[in-house]
Design an enzyme around this catalytic site. Structure first.
Site, PDB file in Angstrom:
ATOM      1  N   HIS A   7     -75.166 -51.773 -22.100  1.00 40.19           N
ATOM      2  CA  HIS A   7     -75.687 -52.523 -23.247  1.00 40.19           C
ATOM      3  C   HIS A   7     -77.155 -52.850 -23.061  1.00 40.19           C
ATOM      4  O   HIS A   7     -77.689 -52.790 -21.956  1.00 40.19           O
ATOM      5  CB  HIS A   7     -74.896 -53.815 -23.508  1.00 40.19           C
ATOM      6  N   GLU A 130     -79.307 -55.341 -15.214  1.00 36.71           N
ATOM      7  CA  GLU A 130     -77.954 -55.759 -14.865  1.00 36.71           C
ATOM      8  C   GLU A 130     -77.169 -54.517 -14.465  1.00 36.71           C
ATOM      9  O   GLU A 130     -77.287 -53.468 -15.101  1.00 36.71           O
ATOM     10  CB  GLU A 130     -77.289 -56.425 -16.088  1.00 36.71           C
TER      11      GLU A 130
HETATM   12 CO    CO Z   1     -75.730 -58.216 -20.022  1.00 37.99          CO
END
Ligand code: CO
Length: 134
Positions: A7, A130
């Site tokens: 994402h 991330e």
């Molecule tokens: Co995230």
């Protein structure tokens, strides 16, 4: 080592307005807001055919998004998330290369219920990264 882009997270100053924009103007499949108290955010997930967008809005007093929105009042890309098969192996390999893993290096459970780690943006061209084990 890294796999799919899981994402892109965008910090937004108005979660309802941003959700409506993605739903109505961009015609995206937009979910309901979810509070993530452990991460200090309220998240709206947007499903795209090849990845997801996460709209992030501050939740609580020590939200990591508050300072970001003070610096970027109209919002902005907060982080990108790449998938990895083995997050501990990924962490150890990154540490060997000198990259800084945020926190104490122990994966936390992320917004999708899977282990995640964050890498220092100064070590990745100004972009908070991330890693999520899938
Ligand atoms: Co995230």
């Amino acid at each position: 080592m890294i796999g799919r882009l899981n994402h892109v997270a965008i910090a937004v100053p108005d979660l309802e307005a941003a959700s409506n924009q993605y739903r109505n103007a961009l015609g995206a499949k937009v979910g309901e807001p979810q509070d993530e108290p452990d991460h200090g955010v309220t998240v709206v997930f947007i499903e795209l055919p090849n990845t997801k967008i996460e709209l992030l809005y501050p939740l609580g007093e020590n939200s990591p998004i508050t300072g970001f929105l003070e610096k970027n009042p109209s919002g902005g890309i907060h982080h990108v998330c790449y998938e990895v098969d083995d997050i501990l192996a990924a962490r150890d390999r990154l540490k060997e290369t000198g990259a800084r893993v945020l926190g104490d290096g122990t994966p936390k459970i992320g917004a999708h219920g899977k282990p995640v780690l964050f890498l220092h943006p100064k070590d990745f061209n100004g972009c908070l990264v991330e890693l999520e084990q899938v």
